[in-house]
Design a protein around this motif. Sequence first.
Motif, PDB file in Angstrom:
ATOM      1  N   UNK A 146       0.806  -1.211   0.000  1.00 52.24           N
ATOM      2  CA  UNK A 146       0.000   0.000   0.000  1.00 52.24           C
ATOM      3  C   UNK A 146       0.841   1.264   0.000  1.00 52.24           C
ATOM      4  N   UNK A 147       1.991   1.220   0.690  1.00 49.02           N
ATOM      5  CA  UNK A 147       2.850   2.404   0.764  1.00 49.02           C
ATOM      6  C   UNK A 147       3.478   2.740  -0.574  1.00 49.02           C
ATOM      7  N   UNK A 148       3.590   1.769  -1.464  1.00 51.59           N
ATOM      8  CA  UNK A 148       4.189   2.033  -2.770  1.00 51.59           C
ATOM      9  C   UNK A 148       3.318   2.921  -3.647  1.00 51.59           C
ATOM     10  N   UNK A 149       2.080   3.178  -3.223  1.00 49.16           N
ATOM     11  CA  UNK A 149       1.248   4.157  -3.919  1.00 49.16           C
ATOM     12  C   UNK A 149       1.706   5.576  -3.628  1.00 49.16           C
ATOM     13  N   UNK A 150       2.490   5.762  -2.565  1.00 49.33           N
ATOM     14  CA  UNK A 150       2.950   7.084  -2.156  1.00 49.33           C
ATOM     15  C   UNK A 150       4.451   7.270  -2.334  1.00 49.33           C
ATOM     16  N   UNK A 151       5.159   6.231  -2.783  1.00 55.50           N
ATOM     17  CA  UNK A 151       6.613   6.329  -2.942  1.00 55.50           C
ATOM     18  C   UNK A 151       7.085   5.360  -4.008  1.00 55.50           C
ATOM     19  N   UNK A 152       8.167   5.712  -4.686  1.00 55.50           N
ATOM     20  CA  UNK A 152       8.776   4.771  -5.615  1.00 55.50           C
ATOM     21  C   UNK A 152       9.537   3.720  -4.805  1.00 55.50           C
TER      22      UNK A 152
END
Length: 312
Positions: free
Chosen positions: A25-31
Amino acid sequence: MKLRAYLLMVFVVAVWGSTFVVIKGALADATPAAFNLVRMTLAFALLAVAYHRAWRGITRHHIAAGALVGLCLAAGYQFQTTGLARTTPSKSAFITGLVVVLVPLLSSIPGLRPPNARRPRWNAWTGAAIAFTGILLLTAQPMAEHASGAFSLMSFLPDLHSINFGDMLTFGCSIGFALHCIALSHVSPRIDFQPLALLQIGFCAVFMAMSLPFIERPELHWTPRLITALLIAAALATATAFSIQSWAQSILPSTHIALLLTLEPVFAWITSFVFMGERLGMRPATGALLILGGIALTELVSQPHVPTAHEA
């Protein structure tokens, strides 16, 4: 001592399995590579404070060992997280699980085999094969989603036609993590786990920083979801988990560590059930049982005692 090592490694694997969805889920906000670099830098800062006394005893041998282990760890995480952004969590878990097969295969090579270790015995190979089959059933999609008959062979066979670039990147992560496991078996019996955990995470962050410009254009959007994921990943799933693994690796054989890692998708399923109400069907439940069976086969069959470096 061995029982404590096994229990703590199960805890570590539970943490890694439970945080899998959080990182996705965090990869939606960071590369991916930027997320990894911030995660490892934060984890290194935490370890540098927690193990501040370990700095005084670090030697050139420790630095060389930390660089080797950190390089393998960085390769594993860069491939895994970059691949995770391009594939599904279930595929990523399955391909990462190939470490179960790669560790005994690589350990059979004399140049890679840890000192004082024998070739893997039949039960380690058989246990790895059973656990690998379990991962396949637990995480891979069946070849025929609507195969006729509850026990149709097609409902158990994996569909390999959906392999994409993310899947291939994730295969690189299984190689990196297998080499990391073997490298720890070489160095951890001769180095206290505090400096080893500190150095491997520090060098991992350095190698991630060096590779970042070649992988992506880094982006970070500081949302509560990203900050929470970074704190969990850095403090619990990295600083704490790898400190425990560095200590446990000096006591347990690398093949046993690899087999314990097969519990990661099991804990991922448990987390999904508790927080999302997802239930195991017959196929994934069979896979979970096979994973436990592979671990049991490795542990319950008596083996000649191979002393660690401390005991020798």
